[in-house]
Write an enzyme that holds these catalytic residues in place. Structure first.
Site, PDB file in Angstrom:
ATOM      1  N   ASN A 129      27.565 -17.287  75.299  1.00  0.00           N
ATOM      2  CA  ASN A 129      27.196 -15.885  75.546  1.00  0.00           C
ATOM      3  C   ASN A 129      25.815 -15.511  75.007  1.00  0.00           C
ATOM      4  O   ASN A 129      25.116 -14.731  75.634  1.00  0.00           O
ATOM      5  CB  ASN A 129      28.288 -14.923  75.062  1.00  0.00           C
ATOM      6  CG  ASN A 129      28.564 -15.011  73.591  1.00  0.00           C
ATOM      7  OD1 ASN A 129      28.428 -16.067  72.984  1.00  0.00           O
ATOM      8  ND2 ASN A 129      28.956 -13.904  72.989  1.00  0.00           N
ATOM      9  N   GLU A 227      32.602 -17.170  63.511  1.00  0.00           N
ATOM     10  CA  GLU A 227      32.319 -15.883  64.179  1.00  0.00           C
ATOM     11  C   GLU A 227      33.155 -15.889  65.446  1.00  0.00           C
ATOM     12  O   GLU A 227      32.848 -16.621  66.386  1.00  0.00           O
ATOM     13  CB  GLU A 227      30.834 -15.765  64.543  1.00  0.00           C
ATOM     14  CG  GLU A 227      29.878 -15.773  63.377  1.00  0.00           C
ATOM     15  CD  GLU A 227      29.940 -14.536  62.511  1.00  0.00           C
ATOM     16  OE1 GLU A 227      30.710 -13.602  62.834  1.00  0.00           O
ATOM     17  OE2 GLU A 227      29.230 -14.506  61.495  1.00  0.00           O
ATOM     18  N   CYS A 261      30.568 -10.497  71.585  1.00  0.00           N
ATOM     19  CA  CYS A 261      31.681 -10.344  70.634  1.00  0.00           C
ATOM     20  C   CYS A 261      31.640  -8.964  69.973  1.00  0.00           C
ATOM     21  O   CYS A 261      32.646  -8.497  69.460  1.00  0.00           O
ATOM     22  CB  CYS A 261      31.665 -11.452  69.598  1.00  0.00           C
ATOM     23  SG  CYS A 261      30.049 -11.791  68.936  1.00  0.00           S
ATOM     24  N   GLU A 431      26.779 -14.304  58.469  1.00  0.00           N
ATOM     25  CA  GLU A 431      25.513 -14.895  58.887  1.00  0.00           C
ATOM     26  C   GLU A 431      24.405 -13.864  58.664  1.00  0.00           C
ATOM     27  O   GLU A 431      24.659 -12.699  58.371  1.00  0.00           O
ATOM     28  CB  GLU A 431      25.590 -15.283  60.370  1.00  0.00           C
ATOM     29  CG  GLU A 431      26.693 -16.293  60.627  1.00  0.00           C
ATOM     30  CD  GLU A 431      26.582 -16.963  61.978  1.00  0.00           C
ATOM     31  OE1 GLU A 431      27.048 -16.369  62.963  1.00  0.00           O
ATOM     32  OE2 GLU A 431      26.007 -18.077  62.037  1.00  0.00           O
TER      33      GLU A 431
END
Ligand code: NAP
Ligand code: MG
Length: 452
Positions: A129, A227, A261, A431
């Site tokens: 993505n 993630e 996401c 992150e």
């Protein structure tokens, strides 16, 4: 050989040879052998190399962006942002090697100090993505911390990662310090999990595969950053600037065709403002430009693959409560129009499951407590937005919503200066920002006896 397909045209644009399990093992061994010399590059020199890598990426931003438009169907505007994001994240972490401080802790009998030691070979598994940014968020801090990296792009979107690997060499990053290994998750990704010389996995993708990776890594107590999915809420209070909230709402969920996401795929609207919001939102959705992603005006491109299109379409059966839809091109390409479902009950599939396409569910709430309860009625907890003119309410609701990244009166999620990651099944670890280096280092404590 794997055919790489342009999702806007369905044409084959490249053919990529997938890396085998044996080749993956060899690359891991090479990365392990490259580690001692990479970690001992003087901090200032490692910083210079990362800055140079950043500059080379920026010099090639347009080429990388065009490649992503063709491979992933991203709009050219988004793709340029993504290429520059890699350059920015490299420049940001180029500041890290010279600032990777330990501590000196007062103890009796001597001197105590800590070191932040690089963890070793890091395996990064990237989804389709956001192929460029997600790769960069992993490799930039990993390299800065003194780790070497093996990276597997998603099988369907390998092209920009392969190019970034070439640009690293061009910038002077030594061979085998950053290796790009295109191929299958079940082969290359699986070897990252199983191979004992890979000391850490950074995985972005589905919660389902994330759970498998965590379970596999447990056998070696291998470190993981995960993630995973999201089902974020965009909470609109009646006291908000409704014009602004409605105008922004499409871009909070339909950006990247909803394949994000952080997509705010549930809109929760205070009941007294629902009718007005829906009126404004309908006009905003009608205005979203879904078109050829190479056009400068394009705001949304196609879905990534035919099979993903089928999955998304499965959330909009004939009897779905479609309130209104935007438009999209017909003909070749995996085009899906922006789609608004309302009313949607909290038990409905489209309220609970990550759709990962341009489909949003609208639900109403009575008061602050109900808004927080509905926002938290999900296994996920990645992102979210709150629209209100009341700053106290904005803060109360921010503290109440169980997610990692919230935004008041905007839909921003990702800023490379600040930590990014999920609560609950949205992931593990953070992150970006100052926290990311912790993910690639171990704290070592050394005591020196000064008394006898
Ligand atoms: P996925 O299967 O989780 O894939 C993500 C990455 O993991 C890809 O590089 C994939 O390789 C790799 N992988 C797959 N199986 C693996 C395994 N057993 N061991 C190691 N690596 C493995 O995601 P997907 O199938 O592309 O998408 C499915 C759904 O996941 C989406 O519809 C969406 O809901 C969610 N998703 C979330 C995010 C996010 O940013 N959080 C990103 C992508 C997808 P391959 O290329 O071979 O599959
Ligand atoms: Mg998959």
């Amino acid at each position: 050989m794997h055919d790489v397909i342009n999702p806007a045209t369905e044409e084959v644009i490249a053919t990529v040879r997938p890396t085998s399990a044996e080749e993956t093992d060899e690359a891991i061994v090479r990365a392990h052998e490259a580690w001692p010399s990479w970690r001992s590059v003087a901090p200032g020199e490692r910083a210079t190399l990362l800055r140079r890598f950043s500059d080379v990426v920026r010099d090639h931003a347009e080429e990388l962006a065009q490649l992503e438009v063709a491979n992933a169907g991203h709009t050219i505007g988004n793709a340029r942002w993504e290429a520059n994001n890699v350059a920015n994240v490299l420049a940001y972490y180029a500041g890290a090697p010279e600032r990777l401080f330990g501590r000196q802790i007062p103890v009796p009998g001597g001197i105590d100090m800590t070191f932040q030691e690089p963890i070793g070979v890091v395996g990064i598994i990237v989804p389709w993505n956001f192929p460029m940014p997600i790769a960069g968020w992993g490799f930039a801090p990993a390299l800065a911390a003194g780790c070497t990296v093996v990276l597997k792009p998603a099988e369907v979107t390998p092209l920009t990662a392969i190019r970034l690997g070439e640009l690293a060499l061009e910038a002077g990053i030594p061979e085998h310090v950053l290796s790009i290994l295109p191929g299958k998750g079940s082969v290359v990704g699986q070897r990252f999990v199983e191979h004992p010389l890979v000391r850490k996995i950074v995985f972005t993708g589905s919660t389902e595969v994330g759970e498998q990776i965590m379970a596999g890594a447990a056998r070696q107590v291998k470190r993981v950053t995960l993630e995973l999915g999201g089902k974020s809420a965009n909470i609109v209070f009646a006291d908000a600037d409704l014009e602004k909230a409605a105008a922004a709402a499409p871009y909070g969920v339909f950006d990247n065709a909803g394949q994000d996401c952080c997509a705010r795929s549930r809109i929760l609207v205070q009941r007294s403002a629902l009718d007005r919001f829906m009126e404004l939102f309908e006009a905003a959705v009608a205005g979203v430009r879904v078109e050829d992603p190479t056009l400068e005006t394009s705001e949304m491109g196609p879905l990534i693959t035919r099979s993903h299109f089928e999955t998304v379409a499965g959330f909009v059966p004939d009897d779905a409560p479609v309130a209104f839809r935007g438009t999209c091109p017909t003909g070749p390409g995996y085009w899906f129009p922006p789609t608004v479902l309302s009313p949607v009950a909290p038990g409905d599939r489209s309220f609970r499951e990550e759709i990962f396409g341009p489909v949003v569910s609208v639900t109403s709430f009575e008061d602050e407590d109900e808004a927080i309860r509905l926002a938290n009625a999900t296994d996920f907890g990645l992102s979210g937005s709150i629209w209100t003119r009341d700053i106290g309410r904005g803060l109360r609701v921010s503290r109440g919503v169980e997610t990692g990244t919230l935004s008041v009166n905007s839909h921003s999620s990702v800023r490379y200066w600040t930590p990014f990651g999920g609560f609950k099944k949205s992931g593990l670890g953070r992150e970006l920002g100052p926290d990311a280096l912790d993910a690639f280092t171990e704290t070592k404590n050394v005591f020196i006896n000064t008394e006898d």
